[in-house]
Design a protein around this motif. Structure first.
Motif, PDB file in Angstrom:
ATOM      1  N   UNK A  54     -10.246  -6.151 -46.751  1.00  0.00           N
ATOM      2  CA  UNK A  54     -11.488  -5.403 -46.581  1.00  0.00           C
ATOM      3  C   UNK A  54     -11.217  -3.894 -46.551  1.00  0.00           C
ATOM      4  N   UNK A  86     -11.215  -8.887 -38.976  1.00  0.00           N
ATOM      5  CA  UNK A  86     -11.992  -9.299 -40.127  1.00  0.00           C
ATOM      6  C   UNK A  86     -13.477  -9.228 -39.818  1.00  0.00           C
ATOM      7  N   UNK A  87     -14.204  -8.448 -40.588  1.00  0.00           N
ATOM      8  CA  UNK A  87     -15.652  -8.372 -40.403  1.00  0.00           C
ATOM      9  C   UNK A  87     -16.352  -8.891 -41.635  1.00  0.00           C
ATOM     10  N   UNK A  88     -17.460  -8.260 -41.985  1.00  0.00           N
ATOM     11  CA  UNK A  88     -18.153  -8.620 -43.228  1.00  0.00           C
ATOM     12  C   UNK A  88     -18.301  -7.298 -43.978  1.00  0.00           C
ATOM     13  N   UNK A  89     -17.841  -7.257 -45.224  1.00  0.00           N
ATOM     14  CA  UNK A  89     -17.859  -5.998 -45.965  1.00  0.00           C
ATOM     15  C   UNK A  89     -16.747  -5.096 -45.459  1.00  0.00           C
ATOM     16  N   UNK A 123     -29.866  -2.983 -46.679  1.00  0.00           N
ATOM     17  CA  UNK A 123     -28.855  -3.626 -47.527  1.00  0.00           C
ATOM     18  C   UNK A 123     -29.556  -4.136 -48.788  1.00  0.00           C
ATOM     19  N   UNK A 183     -28.789  -3.049 -52.620  1.00  0.00           N
ATOM     20  CA  UNK A 183     -28.426  -4.039 -53.647  1.00  0.00           C
ATOM     21  C   UNK A 183     -29.270  -3.836 -54.891  1.00  0.00           C
ATOM     22  N   UNK A 204     -17.541  -6.538 -52.860  1.00  0.00           N
ATOM     23  CA  UNK A 204     -18.141  -7.460 -51.884  1.00  0.00           C
ATOM     24  C   UNK A 204     -19.574  -6.967 -51.719  1.00  0.00           C
ATOM     25  N   UNK A 205     -20.546  -7.867 -51.882  1.00  0.00           N
ATOM     26  CA  UNK A 205     -21.948  -7.428 -51.862  1.00  0.00           C
ATOM     27  C   UNK A 205     -22.331  -6.778 -50.533  1.00  0.00           C
ATOM     28  N   UNK A 206     -21.620  -7.160 -49.495  1.00  0.00           N
ATOM     29  CA  UNK A 206     -21.925  -6.587 -48.185  1.00  0.00           C
ATOM     30  C   UNK A 206     -21.550  -5.093 -48.139  1.00  0.00           C
ATOM     31  N   UNK A 242     -14.648 -17.858 -38.525  1.00  0.00           N
ATOM     32  CA  UNK A 242     -14.478 -16.486 -38.997  1.00  0.00           C
ATOM     33  C   UNK A 242     -14.139 -15.668 -37.768  1.00  0.00           C
ATOM     34  N   UNK A 274     -16.964 -13.416 -36.395  1.00  0.00           N
ATOM     35  CA  UNK A 274     -18.307 -13.942 -36.531  1.00  0.00           C
ATOM     36  C   UNK A 274     -18.278 -15.439 -36.763  1.00  0.00           C
ATOM     37  N   UNK A 313     -24.259 -10.645 -46.381  1.00  0.00           N
ATOM     38  CA  UNK A 313     -23.942 -10.966 -47.777  1.00  0.00           C
ATOM     39  C   UNK A 313     -22.463 -11.296 -47.956  1.00  0.00           C
ATOM     40  N   UNK A 314     -21.680 -11.078 -46.900  1.00  0.00           N
ATOM     41  CA  UNK A 314     -20.246 -11.310 -46.993  1.00  0.00           C
ATOM     42  C   UNK A 314     -19.962 -12.804 -47.208  1.00  0.00           C
TER      43      UNK A 314
END
Lengths: 485, 136
Positions: free
Chosen positions: A50, A72-75, A254, A258, A270-272, B9, B12, B118-119
């Motif tokens: 990431x 680890x997150x998202x995006x 978001x 997009x 990564x879409x995030x 995860x 999360x 979205x991830x």
């Protein structure tokens, strides 16, 4: 999840580089702050990937950075810092997160542990009842129709004008608790509907109130400037964010990003990480809405602060003046800000994303309160329920290297479901009580998710931040009572 | 057939949801999300809300579908457990969602979900399977 096996080069004892040759498309190197011990935890999941992905974003300057509490997150990884040029750079709601201006504040008191120990159970009960917490809770604040817009513009000042707290609280809050450049019209009706009933609530998850005591002082001079005088002194923490309002602002934008990316010819791995140019109308709208959400979060913490003060004084049978209860500082750790930084000796305005990272401005910086002009900005690093929390100060090194940023907490190590498989909320409760920590929690399973074992040792995180010079250790506190949201 | 399963995860929580067709997978993803939030056994089907969504693509449809349901939870404290999908097509979803308002005396809430992200979001139209990671 497999271990990360990408390219990593040791820079020194506290720095690891992901060279931009690792993946075609990276515009700059990645830089992870960690020591050997922490690095092993970091490559256990995909967080470094990431960091590399964020290096793809247009206009990024310096490095795509990760603080030692990276996970680890998202995006963006949690613990991520990325600065973009205003001229050709982007802004990404994923680089701020869903809980916009999730943050923490600390109040000092004039009391020591022995004075509150006999009443600690009553005190933590009083705090638990004074501050609505947990999932599904509603706040006691009734807003007039349209008043939410005032909250979004004025932030903490709205709260203080309503009688929640002191004028001085504003001086010791990052941005004075009132980010400029807001526009409530850019915040959707849905976001406001979510925000109205939740103003003055702690929320759930890792949000908390804590009674801590000073366990060790590392720098007496800086600690003194913060009103931290002795070991055993009682401190109070509030950690929470912008609730559903912030989550909705993030969701809304978001989607906007997009839809708008193709128009600006931007592609992301990564879409995030969806983003648009900072200068674009969409980028400016997001910034205006994000600042509204940030102000909501500050108003939220400000209201809660006052209820905590009142509960404390009631239980201790003293006046606010006698108890102290001055706000040392309030920091945000999910935010994007337009700041001045030196790039190759020239001052430039940058859009700095801090996703699970804290601002760490040095002594003498114009944006920090006068009383900290010589000490540097206070930085608050909450640990977890069973372990220490740290108070640090900003440094010149952070200014030069990390766009004035440092770590924000312990950093998760184990997933929530893994925690619940191994532990029950009751186990955690018993373990903490055995350590002399009183816990009040709305949800027992929630407590298991937030067990100390789920987190890295915050001591390791702080050791790296201090060792790398991106902040300076001032003091640490030990929890004696916690309200878990 | 399993309706959903949780994904590990670090910070999360996520889930994979399955169905005989994609619309059932969407319904099961919603069911899975509310199973994370609350014990659904004690939740009665006494309130109903019509949810209508239009988006450009299947991924955004899933993102918006789940986040719309979270909106009802935040604003009305509605816990949904049954999702009757009335219309499901390219970029469009219309559903009747049934459940009950949170009653602290009878319901047990578990984990707060801030948002779908979205991830790693996936909509597999061949296998009728969807995947989503939540910010919790």
């Amino acid at each position: 999840m497999p271990k990360w096996s990408g390219k990593l080069e040791k820079v020194d004892d506290y720095r690891w580089r992901i060279p931009k040759s690792y993946k075609p498309g990276m515009r700059v190197d990645g830089l992870i702050y960690a020591d050997e011990k922490m690095l092993q935890q970091i490559i256990d999941d995909q967080a470094p990937e990431q960091v590399a992905n964020v290096a793809f974003l247009p206009g990024i300057v310096g490095c795509s950075m990760a603080m030692p509490d990276i996970h680890w997150g998202y995006g963006f990884a949690i613990g991520g810092v990325a600065a973009m040029r205003l001229s050709d750079g982007v802004i990404s709601p994923g680089g701020v997160g869903f809980d916009i201006n999730c943050g923490v504040r600390i109040m000092r008191t004039n009391l020591v542990k022995e004075e509150i120990a006999p009443k600690i159970k009553t005190l933590i009960d009083a705090m638990y009842y004074a501050v609505p917490s947990g999932l599904g809770s509603k706040g006691p604040i009734k807003l007039r129709s349209g008043e939410i817009d005032e909250v979004l513009v004025k932030g903490s000042r709205w709260a203080v004008e309503k009688g929640y707290g002191r004028k001085e609280d504003l001086e010791t809050t990052e941005e004075n608790g009132e980010m400029k450049g807001t526009d409530p019209a850019k915040v959707s009706g849905r976001a406001k509907e979510r925000g109205v009933p939740q103003l003055g609530t702690l929320g759930s998850g890792n949000h908390f109130l804590e009674v801590g005591v000073i366990d060790e002082i590392y720098d007496e001079k800086i600690a003194g400037a913060m009103g931290i005088e002795r070991v055993g002194q009682v401190m109070l923490y509030v950690h929470c964010g912008s609730r559903g309002l912030g989550h909705q602002v993030a969701d809304d934008y978001i989607k906007v990003m997009m839809q708008s990316m193709p128009k600006y010819g931007i592609e992301v791995p990564d879409r995030q990480l969806a983003c648009v140019p900072v200068k674009s109308p969409e980028g400016q709208n997001y910034l205006a809405a994000m600042r509204c959400a940030a102000n909501y979060a500050w108003a939220n913490r400000q209201c809660i602060t006052q209820w905590v003060r009142e509960a404390f004084c009631r239980v201790m049978g003293m006046s606010e003046g006698d108890a102290g209860l001055e706000l040392i500082y309030d920091v945000t750790h999910n935010i994007a800000k337009i700041e001045d930084h030196k790039i190759n000796g020239k001052t430039e305005k940058l859009c700095v994303h801090r996703k699970g990272a804290t601002r760490a401005f040095p002594a003498g910086h114009p944006d920090i309160p006068k009383q900290y002009a010589e000490a540097g900005q206070p930085i608050l690093i909450p640990g977890d329920m069973g372990r220490m929390s740290y108070i640090l100060a900003g440094t010149e090194k952070a200014m030069q290297e990390t766009f004035g940023s440092t770590c924000h907490g312990a950093g998760r190590m184990k997933s929530r479901s893994a925690m619940k498989r191994h532990l029950s909320g009751r186990d955690v409760l018993a373990e903490l009580e055995a350590k002399g920590i009183q816990i009040r929690a709305g949800s027992l399973p929630g407590l298991a998710e937030e067990a100390p074992e789920a987190y890295k040792d915050v001591g390791d995180v702080v050791r790296v931040a201090h060792g790398a010079g991106i902040s300076k250790k001032v003091a640490r506190t030990r929890p004696i009572a916690v309200v878990k949201g | 057939m399993k309706r959903y399963e949780l994904i590990e995860h670090t910070a999360d929580l996520g889930l994979k949801a399955y169905g005989k067709n994609l619309s059932e997978a969407f319904a099961n993803a919603a069911f899975g999300m509310f199973s994370v939030i609350a014990e659904l056994d004690a939740v009665k089907e006494v309130e109903s809300r019509r949810v209508e969504i239009e988006e450009d693509d299947a991924e955004s449809l899933l993102f918006e579908w789940l986040n719309s349901l979270l909106y009802y939870f935040d604003v009305e404290t509605l816990i949904f457990k049954r999702f009757d999908i009335l219309e499901f097509g390219e970029g469009k979803l219309r559903a009747d969602c049934r459940g009950e308002k949170y009653d602290p005396a009878r319901h047990r809430l578990k984990t707060g979900v801030k948002s779908a992200t979205y991830h790693m979001l996936e909509v597999d139209k061949e296998k009728n399977r969807v995947q989503v990671i939540f910010d919790v």
